[in-house]
Design a protein around this motif. Structure first.
Motif, PDB file in Angstrom:
ATOM      1  N   LEU A 173      13.291   0.470 -15.137  1.00 44.89           N
ATOM      2  CA  LEU A 173      12.802   1.937 -15.543  1.00 44.89           C
ATOM      3  C   LEU A 173      14.885   3.322 -15.266  1.00 44.89           C
ATOM      4  CD1 LEU A 173      11.361   4.195 -16.595  1.00 44.89           C
ATOM      5  CD2 LEU A 173      10.750   4.605 -13.334  1.00 44.89           C
ATOM      6  N   GLN A 174      15.357   2.245 -14.601  1.00 45.09           N
ATOM      7  CA  GLN A 174      16.671   3.318 -14.600  1.00 45.09           C
ATOM      8  C   GLN A 174      17.618   3.041 -15.494  1.00 45.09           C
ATOM      9  OE1 GLN A 174      18.251   2.315 -10.180  1.00 45.09           O
ATOM     10  NE2 GLN A 174      16.727   3.345  -9.083  1.00 45.09           N
ATOM     11  N   ARG A 175      17.527   1.650 -16.294  1.00 46.34           N
ATOM     12  CA  ARG A 175      18.222   1.110 -16.997  1.00 46.34           C
ATOM     13  C   ARG A 175      17.635   1.986 -17.801  1.00 46.34           C
ATOM     14  NH1 ARG A 175      19.156  -5.817 -15.997  1.00 46.34           N
ATOM     15  NH2 ARG A 175      20.037  -5.308 -14.218  1.00 46.34           N
ATOM     16  N   ALA A 176      16.334   1.946 -18.312  1.00 41.68           N
ATOM     17  CA  ALA A 176      16.296   2.353 -19.190  1.00 41.68           C
ATOM     18  C   ALA A 176      16.830   4.037 -19.439  1.00 41.68           C
ATOM     19  CB  ALA A 176      14.511   2.784 -19.657  1.00 41.68           C
ATOM     20  N   ILE A 215      19.730  -9.338 -34.145  1.00 37.86           N
ATOM     21  CA  ILE A 215      20.369  -8.509 -33.835  1.00 37.86           C
ATOM     22  C   ILE A 215      19.846  -7.734 -32.624  1.00 37.86           C
ATOM     23  CG2 ILE A 215      21.945  -8.453 -35.880  1.00 37.86           C
ATOM     24  CD1 ILE A 215      19.342  -5.721 -36.120  1.00 37.86           C
ATOM     25  N   PRO A 216      19.862  -7.238 -31.943  1.00 36.64           N
ATOM     26  CA  PRO A 216      19.013  -6.087 -30.657  1.00 36.64           C
ATOM     27  C   PRO A 216      17.960  -5.475 -30.917  1.00 36.64           C
ATOM     28  CG  PRO A 216      21.848  -5.631 -30.502  1.00 36.64           C
ATOM     29  CD  PRO A 216      21.556  -6.676 -31.847  1.00 36.64           C
ATOM     30  N   TRP A 217      17.788  -4.698 -32.545  1.00 32.49           N
ATOM     31  CA  TRP A 217      16.833  -4.391 -32.565  1.00 32.49           C
ATOM     32  C   TRP A 217      15.022  -5.296 -33.095  1.00 32.49           C
ATOM     33  CZ3 TRP A 217      13.626  -3.030 -36.949  1.00 32.49           C
ATOM     34  CH2 TRP A 217      12.984  -2.355 -36.699  1.00 32.49           C
ATOM     35  N   PHE A 218      15.841  -5.832 -33.907  1.00 34.29           N
ATOM     36  CA  PHE A 218      14.833  -7.000 -34.248  1.00 34.29           C
ATOM     37  C   PHE A 218      14.539  -7.675 -33.098  1.00 34.29           C
ATOM     38  CE2 PHE A 218      16.684  -7.695 -38.915  1.00 34.29           C
ATOM     39  CZ  PHE A 218      16.522  -6.279 -39.643  1.00 34.29           C
ATOM     40  N   GLU A 251      15.838 -12.692 -19.627  1.00 34.31           N
ATOM     41  CA  GLU A 251      17.018 -13.031 -18.558  1.00 34.31           C
ATOM     42  C   GLU A 251      18.253 -13.162 -19.653  1.00 34.31           C
ATOM     43  OE1 GLU A 251      18.300 -17.458 -19.109  1.00 34.31           O
ATOM     44  OE2 GLU A 251      16.873 -17.241 -20.128  1.00 34.31           O
ATOM     45  N   ARG A 252      18.019 -12.205 -21.177  1.00 33.28           N
ATOM     46  CA  ARG A 252      18.797 -12.277 -22.297  1.00 33.28           C
ATOM     47  C   ARG A 252      19.620 -10.340 -21.950  1.00 33.28           C
ATOM     48  NH1 ARG A 252      16.324 -16.472 -22.637  1.00 33.28           N
ATOM     49  NH2 ARG A 252      18.094 -18.269 -24.025  1.00 33.28           N
ATOM     50  N   ALA A 253      18.598  -9.671 -21.370  1.00 33.51           N
ATOM     51  CA  ALA A 253      18.972  -8.609 -21.261  1.00 33.51           C
ATOM     52  C   ALA A 253      19.058  -8.529 -20.074  1.00 33.51           C
ATOM     53  CB  ALA A 253      17.300  -7.942 -21.324  1.00 33.51           C
ATOM     54  N   ASP A 254      18.846  -9.289 -18.971  1.00 31.45           N
ATOM     55  CA  ASP A 254      19.772  -8.901 -17.406  1.00 31.45           C
ATOM     56  C   ASP A 254      20.732  -9.155 -17.884  1.00 31.45           C
ATOM     57  OD1 ASP A 254      17.548  -7.870 -16.743  1.00 31.45           O
ATOM     58  OD2 ASP A 254      17.481  -9.569 -15.175  1.00 31.45           O
ATOM     59  N   TRP A 255      21.706 -10.769 -18.507  1.00 37.13           N
ATOM     60  CA  TRP A 255      22.628 -11.182 -18.935  1.00 37.13           C
ATOM     61  C   TRP A 255      23.491  -9.911 -19.635  1.00 37.13           C
ATOM     62  CZ3 TRP A 255      25.305 -15.288 -17.260  1.00 37.13           C
ATOM     63  CH2 TRP A 255      26.823 -15.110 -17.733  1.00 37.13           C
ATOM     64  N   ALA A 256      22.856  -9.309 -20.415  1.00 34.30           N
ATOM     65  CA  ALA A 256      23.736  -8.240 -21.378  1.00 34.30           C
ATOM     66  C   ALA A 256      23.570  -6.539 -20.268  1.00 34.30           C
ATOM     67  CB  ALA A 256      22.744  -7.571 -22.216  1.00 34.30           C
ATOM     68  N   TRP A 257      22.954  -6.751 -19.547  1.00 36.03           N
ATOM     69  CA  TRP A 257      23.743  -5.514 -18.891  1.00 36.03           C
ATOM     70  C   TRP A 257      24.692  -5.524 -17.585  1.00 36.03           C
ATOM     71  CZ3 TRP A 257      21.910  -0.508 -18.117  1.00 36.03           C
ATOM     72  CH2 TRP A 257      21.884   0.377 -17.228  1.00 36.03           C
ATOM     73  N   SER A 285      19.826   2.426 -29.058  1.00 33.85           N
ATOM     74  CA  SER A 285      18.196   3.223 -28.454  1.00 33.85           C
ATOM     75  C   SER A 285      17.575   1.822 -28.606  1.00 33.85           C
ATOM     76  CB  SER A 285      18.223   3.809 -29.605  1.00 33.85           C
ATOM     77  OG  SER A 285      17.991   2.695 -30.817  1.00 33.85           O
ATOM     78  N   CYS A 286      17.864   0.897 -28.787  1.00 34.38           N
ATOM     79  CA  CYS A 286      16.477   0.042 -28.902  1.00 34.38           C
ATOM     80  C   CYS A 286      16.682  -0.191 -27.356  1.00 34.38           C
ATOM     81  CB  CYS A 286      16.607  -1.315 -29.939  1.00 34.38           C
ATOM     82  SG  CYS A 286      18.121  -2.531 -29.297  1.00 34.38           S
ATOM     83  N   MET A 287      17.785  -0.360 -27.086  1.00 36.77           N
ATOM     84  CA  MET A 287      17.862  -1.712 -25.453  1.00 36.77           C
ATOM     85  C   MET A 287      16.797  -0.298 -23.936  1.00 36.77           C
ATOM     86  SD  MET A 287      19.872  -4.145 -25.695  1.00 36.77           S
ATOM     87  CE  MET A 287      19.853  -4.353 -24.497  1.00 36.77           C
TER      88      MET A 287
END
Length: 397
Positions: free
Chosen positions: A27-30, A314-317, A343-349, A380-382
């Protein structure tokens, strides 16, 4: 051997472990990502958003029927809709904070409404600047945003707007080649998954909100057409479009499936299948959802030779695919697919953001995108993705 062990140890130390994150981390990341959108992209004099940050970057855009479109003073509808969607999901988590943002987004999206043609529909660029094309997939996004907003607020005007979008999309349906709507109003060279998948999701959501049977009937016929025309029964993914070679429809048989693979096309069908299963109780829909989830997981997700997680889109897809995974997880509690995206969202952060905090287009971080302009939709999608993960975590995962 010693070098291999050191490499594995270094990867382990870098790896963001999803299960170890405090529940409010996402939630903090969002929120952090969303407020970067508002701070960096908002064009305050219009109450709209820039296509890129910085707004001085005006590249050629490739997501239209014809070439020759450059980024303008404000964004086109598709990227802007990503902000609307992120506000909606943040509203579920923190309605008091994000209701004013929702109100602002309604004002913004209405700038794209074109009332010079009937039925009314949302065009690709704000109508106060010029009259431009209207895309069925763009309208599907607007309709989904409005019906989601209605389900949270019960504001009847949002339901009215969602139904009006559905009317516009239905006006494009033809029975040629089994059914479906095209991509661009008045152009009949293809019947794509993007337009029809979003229309299916929208029709289902309106039915769930109202119980009005005509929306369920549309959803089922659209779903059936998609699964018949565009599903790959071997790979269990949805291809991009049914192409109609010379743009005519009357009596032709020489269509071709455009075998471009994009995650979001499978995502809308997973989401539709899950909801149709919940509505009807028919096991076949759940079987479809689970098969498509597994097929897309096998097709799109992997790790590089040095252990970095990636997804081939791509991210939004990928976010739209995650919506399907999320709704399937709520039914069968198989976390395999949501975990792959987390897992991929964590890596990206950790590895794929610039010095401001804006995310890279490539979540692996293997390319240096520090100075590269950042697309509104990629950012925005992130915000939406991390908010969705926060919802999953709040449910006890």
């Amino acid at each position: 051997m010693r070098k291999e062990l050191l490499l594995l140890l270094s990867l382990y130390l870098m790896w963001p472990v999803a299960q170890a994150q405090p529940k409010d981390t996402y939630l903090q990341r969002a929120k952090e990502t969303f407020h970067l959108v508002w701070d960096k992209y908002r064009v305050s004099e219009h109450g709209l958003f820039a296509e890129y940050y910085p707004n001085s970057y005006k590249p050629d855009l490739t997501y239209f029927q014809e070439s020759g479109h450059k980024a303008q003073e404000v964004s086109y509808l598709w990227p802007m809709s990503g902000v609307f969607s992120s506000v909606n999901i943040l509203m579920e988590l923190d309605p008091k904070t994000y209701k004013p943002y929702l109100d602002s987004m309604v004002v913004a999206v209405e700038e794209y409404l074109d009332t010079t043609r009937t039925p009314y529909g949302y065009q690709a660029y704000p109508s106060k600047f010029q009259i431009v094309d209207r895309y069925y997939d763009d309208n599907g996004l607007v309709g989904i945003d409005y019906i989601d907003a209605y389900m949270m607020t019960r504001d009847a005007s949002f339901l009215t707007k969602a139904k009006a979008v559905m009317t516009f999309i239905e006006s494009g349906w033809t029975d040629d080649f089994g059914g479906g709507v095209p991509w661009l109003e008045g152009v009949h060279d293809q019947k794509p998954a993007c337009s029809n998948g979003k229309a299916t999701v929208l029709a289902i959501k309106i039915y769930q909100a109202t119980g009005e049977k005509e929306y369920l009937r549309y959803a089922i016929k659209s779903y059936d057409w998609m699964m018949e025309a565009l599903r790959d029964d071997t790979l269990d993914i949805i291809w991009n479009a049914l192409l109609i070679p010379d743009g005519t429809t009357a009596g032709r048989k020489d269509t071709e499936v455009q075998k471009h693979a994009y995650t979001y096309n499978t995502g809308t069908m997973i989401q539709s299948a899950v909801r149709l299963y919940k509505i009807t109780g028919e096991r076949g829909y759940l079987d479809d959802a689970q098969a498509l989830a597994d097929g897309s997981y096998k097709y799109y997700f992997g790790h590089t030779a040095d252990g970095i997680p990636y997804v081939k889109d791509i991210p939004w897809f990928t976010l739209v695919l995650f919506r399907g995974y999320q709704e399937l997880y709520e039914i069968d509690k198989n976390a395999k697919y949501v975990d792959a995206v987390i897992e991929r969202a964590d890596w990206a952060w950790v590895h794929a953001r610039d010095e401001v905090g804006l995310p890279y287009a490539d979540w692996t971080g293997r390319k240096d995108e520090q100075k590269k302009p950042k697309w509104l939709l990629d950012t925005s999608c992130m915000a939406e993705l991390y908010a969705r993960i926060a919802l999953i975590k709040a449910q006890g995962k």
